[in-house]
Design a protein around this motif. Structure first.
Motif, mmCIF file in Angstrom:
data_model
loop_
_atom_site.group_PDB
_atom_site.id
_atom_site.type_symbol
_atom_site.label_atom_id
_atom_site.label_comp_id
_atom_site.label_asym_id
_atom_site.label_seq_id
_atom_site.Cartn_x
_atom_site.Cartn_y
_atom_site.Cartn_z
ATOM 1 N N VAL A 284 -0.361 -0.278 4.661
ATOM 2 C CA VAL A 284 -0.495 0.169 5.999
ATOM 3 C C VAL A 284 -2.019 -0.167 6.450
ATOM 4 C CG1 VAL A 284 1.564 1.528 6.123
ATOM 5 C CG2 VAL A 284 -0.582 2.529 5.336
ATOM 6 N N THR A 285 -2.824 -1.006 5.709
ATOM 7 C CA THR A 285 -3.954 -1.227 5.720
ATOM 8 C C THR A 285 -5.127 0.099 5.747
ATOM 9 O OG1 THR A 285 -3.954 -0.899 8.245
ATOM 10 C CG2 THR A 285 -3.750 -3.123 7.335
ATOM 11 N N ASP A 286 -4.493 1.113 4.984
ATOM 12 C CA ASP A 286 -5.184 2.283 4.827
ATOM 13 C C ASP A 286 -6.089 2.222 3.576
ATOM 14 O OD1 ASP A 286 -5.516 5.149 4.930
ATOM 15 O OD2 ASP A 286 -4.218 5.230 3.230
ATOM 16 N N ILE A 287 -7.301 2.772 3.361
ATOM 17 C CA ILE A 287 -8.268 2.633 2.503
ATOM 18 C C ILE A 287 -7.455 3.442 1.105
ATOM 19 C CG2 ILE A 287 -10.265 3.338 1.602
ATOM 20 C CD1 ILE A 287 -11.577 2.743 4.228
ATOM 21 N N ASP A 288 -7.262 4.780 1.370
ATOM 22 C CA ASP A 288 -6.906 5.284 0.374
ATOM 23 C C ASP A 288 -5.722 4.989 -0.502
ATOM 24 O OD1 ASP A 288 -9.177 7.022 0.533
ATOM 25 O OD2 ASP A 288 -8.085 8.545 1.715
ATOM 26 N N ARG A 289 -4.656 4.393 0.377
ATOM 27 C CA ARG A 289 -3.323 3.921 -0.349
ATOM 28 C C ARG A 289 -3.513 2.522 -0.951
ATOM 29 N NH1 ARG A 289 0.364 7.775 0.310
ATOM 30 N NH2 ARG A 289 0.475 9.160 1.783
ATOM 31 N N THR A 290 -4.581 1.860 -0.418
ATOM 32 C CA THR A 290 -4.558 0.332 -0.914
ATOM 33 C C THR A 290 -5.593 0.309 -2.248
ATOM 34 O OG1 THR A 290 -4.396 -0.450 1.301
ATOM 35 C CG2 THR A 290 -5.484 -1.837 -0.110
ATOM 36 N N CYS A 291 -6.370 1.134 -2.324
ATOM 37 C CA CYS A 291 -7.311 1.085 -3.384
ATOM 38 C C CYS A 291 -6.835 1.921 -4.487
ATOM 39 C CB CYS A 291 -8.993 1.707 -2.754
ATOM 40 S SG CYS A 291 -9.462 0.550 -1.327
ATOM 41 N N VAL A 292 -5.699 1.344 -5.166
ATOM 42 C CA VAL A 292 -5.038 1.897 -6.245
ATOM 43 C C VAL A 292 -4.764 0.902 -7.211
ATOM 44 C CG1 VAL A 292 -4.596 4.066 -4.790
ATOM 45 C CG2 VAL A 292 -2.993 1.821 -5.075
ATOM 46 N N SER A 293 -4.515 1.262 -8.611
ATOM 47 C CA SER A 293 -4.184 0.316 -9.455
ATOM 48 C C SER A 293 -2.961 -0.425 -9.064
ATOM 49 C CB SER A 293 -4.092 1.055 -10.754
ATOM 50 O OG SER A 293 -3.039 2.156 -10.857
ATOM 51 N N ASP A 294 -1.898 0.119 -8.595
ATOM 52 C CA ASP A 294 -0.573 -0.402 -8.220
ATOM 53 C C ASP A 294 -0.567 -1.553 -7.137
ATOM 54 O OD1 ASP A 294 0.907 1.126 -9.896
ATOM 55 O OD2 ASP A 294 1.436 2.804 -8.483
ATOM 56 N N PHE A 295 -1.878 -1.547 -6.409
ATOM 57 C CA PHE A 295 -1.906 -2.895 -5.622
ATOM 58 C C PHE A 295 -2.409 -3.866 -6.253
ATOM 59 C CE2 PHE A 295 -4.288 -5.359 -2.602
ATOM 60 C CZ PHE A 295 -3.376 -5.541 -1.523
ATOM 61 N N LYS A 296 -1.775 -5.069 -6.072
ATOM 62 C CA LYS A 296 -1.927 -6.303 -6.928
ATOM 63 C C LYS A 296 -2.456 -7.276 -5.950
ATOM 64 C CE LYS A 296 -0.659 -4.244 -10.579
ATOM 65 N NZ LYS A 296 -1.455 -3.541 -11.428
ATOM 66 N N VAL A 297 -3.466 -8.197 -6.191
ATOM 67 C CA VAL A 297 -4.118 -9.349 -5.410
ATOM 68 C C VAL A 297 -2.988 -10.591 -5.903
ATOM 69 C CG1 VAL A 297 -5.801 -11.038 -5.216
ATOM 70 C CG2 VAL A 297 -6.251 -8.528 -5.434
ATOM 71 N N PRO A 298 -2.520 -11.336 -4.859
ATOM 72 C CA PRO A 298 -1.870 -12.407 -5.323
ATOM 73 C C PRO A 298 -2.202 -13.394 -6.338
ATOM 74 C CG PRO A 298 -1.439 -11.828 -3.016
ATOM 75 C CD PRO A 298 -2.613 -11.050 -3.714
ATOM 76 N N THR A 299 -1.411 -14.016 -7.002
ATOM 77 C CA THR A 299 -1.672 -15.307 -7.733
ATOM 78 C C THR A 299 -2.009 -16.329 -6.393
ATOM 79 O OG1 THR A 299 -0.703 -14.774 -9.536
ATOM 80 C CG2 THR A 299 -1.220 -17.031 -9.289
ATOM 81 N N ASP A 300 -3.086 -16.993 -6.645
ATOM 82 C CA ASP A 300 -3.187 -18.133 -5.266
ATOM 83 C C ASP A 300 -3.453 -19.357 -5.906
ATOM 84 O OD1 ASP A 300 -4.101 -19.360 -3.096
ATOM 85 O OD2 ASP A 300 -5.753 -18.357 -2.884
#
Length: 429
Positions: A284-300
């Motif tokens: 939800v484009t939220d700083i605290d909920r995004t900046c966590v280990s479970d958020f993954k950057v896609p393979t590009d």
């Protein structure tokens, strides 16, 4: 923003914790307040050109591999075509290198993402070239173009006239020397099943529709060069395990899957899509909920340098958007105490550290402050908050993009309000 047409001054998908950027859906009681700062930009009802080319570096080349702008010569390093060729560029966009040139940006809010009567249904005038050129002349370098595609699609097929209209606007932005960002905006909340029994769940039907739309959009824009950035979704990465939102667990696996589907789908459409910069969504484009280990950057497939991460900032929401007294909070008309400044610094420190850790630059795709109707905001506080956000962003290599629906940037000539002009002048000194 989400659900913007309601408040002519704001709204945001999940208020991100009664204003702090942690708990989506705290507005309007517990509703989603995720719209734009000056008009809201999407919304749940809570509170809210095409020549083929060879391998050249030319911007409009139609032929062999030349280094000239339109020429057809030897093997050019920048690839096949340039911004006017359908061949695309062989060299992937370097997102981090783009950041300084992207400067300060602005949204064309409550307009092409409007789900009532496209472009004008939420009280905005038709976008004109004069308006676009005016923004450029006043110092805007990046223009975010939120779009509602699904509302006006027929059996999953995007309306050709609307696609052409978005391309026309993007063409004006590019001709004015600015970057553009085109997304799938709230558009009824279909991306997280907002209005059905599968709310907050990722379903196969959503994935199929999402991939179909991005296939159509990317194909239509395959001949537009690297000054166009495509953004997977707005604030709709709002998935919760088993659909349990209140007291539940964020479903990062679902969001990670959607971000990967977006990147893979766009890359497969060829032309400039194979190498352009893409903007993936935070939780939800939220700083605290995004900046966590479970958020993954896609393979590009394009490599490791062509992705941006989207974050929005409306903290504290009681100041930035709230204009009625709610059970969870009351509107604030001023901002700038030492604790408030410390909170902003802490949020951006978190964001900057996460960006460095994951090696992905950030686009702050929305930020802003309502003027307030019931509770008018103090102009000096509006200016201070906006300036503080822009300075915090730029000092950390983040591209700040103002959410605007005509409050701070006139839709006639692109000129600035007194407060926004003060921000831009101070930052650019």
């Amino acid at each position: 923003m989400t659900h913007s047409y309601r408040l002519a001054s704001f709204s945001i998908l999940g208020l991100l914790v009664a204003c702090s950027s942690t708990d989506p859906d705290a507005t309007s009681g517990a509703g989603a307040a995720s719209g734009g700062a000056t008009g809201g930009s999407s919304g749940s009802t809570a509170t809210g050109d095409a020549t083929t080319s060879g391998a050249g570096t030319g911007d409009a080349g139609a032929g062999g591999a030349g280094t000239g702008d339109a020429g057809a010569g030897g093997a050019g390093a920048a690839g096949t075509g340039g911004s006017g060729g359908a061949g695309g560029a062989a060299t992937p966009a370097d997102a981090a290198a783009m950041v300084p040139d992207m400067g300060i940006g602005a949204n064309i809010g409550n307009t092409l993402e409007n789900t009532t009567a496209w472009e004008t249904g939420w009280g905005q005038p038709l976008i004109t070239k004069t308006f676009i050129d005016g923004m450029a002349s006043h110092g805007i370098k990046t223009v975010r173009v939120p779009v509602a595609w699904d509302t006006y699609a027929a059996n999953g097929t995007i309306d050709a006239a609307k696609m052409a209209r978005v391309k026309e606007v993007v063409g004006w932005i590019e001709a004015a020397g600015m970057y553009s960002i085109v997304n799938i905006h709230w558009d009824g909340g279909w991306i997280y099943n907002e209005d059905n029994a599968d709310k907050y769940k990722l379903t196969d039907a959503v994935k199929t529709r999402f991939a179909s739309y991005w296939t159509q959009i990317a194909t239509a824009f395959s001949d537009v060069g690297h000054k166009l950035i495509l953004e997977g979704m707005n604030e709709e990465g709002n998935y919760w395990v088993n659909g349990v939102h209140d007291g539940g667990t964020p479903d990062y696996a679902a969001l990670n899957e959607m971000n990967q589907l977006f990147v893979t789908t766009v890359r497969e459409q060829g032309g400039y899509n194979a190498s352009r910069a893409l903007l993936i969504a935070g939780f939800v484009t939220d700083i605290d909920r995004t900046c966590v280990s479970d958020f993954k950057v896609p393979t590009d497939p394009a490599g490791t340098k062509s992705l941006f991460l989207s974050i929005h900032y409306y903290t504290p929401y009681t100041f930035c958007g709230l204009d009625t007294v709610e059970s969870w909070g009351s509107p604030k008309t001023t901002w700038g105490s030492e604790p408030e400044k410390a909170e902003l610094k802490s949020k951006f420190d978190t964001l900057g550290a996460f960006s460095a850790q994951r090696s992905i630059p950030i686009i702050l795709g929305e930020f802003g402050v309502t003027l307030g109707t019931n509770y008018p905001r103090e102009p000096a506080s509006r200016t201070l908050w906006m300036r503080s956000v822009v300075e915090a962003a730029k000092s950390r290599g983040v591209v700040p993009v103002l959410w605007d629906t005509g409050t701070d940037i006139k839709r006639t000539d692109g000129s600035f309000s007194t407060e926004w002009q003060a921000v831009v002048s101070a930052v650019n000194r």
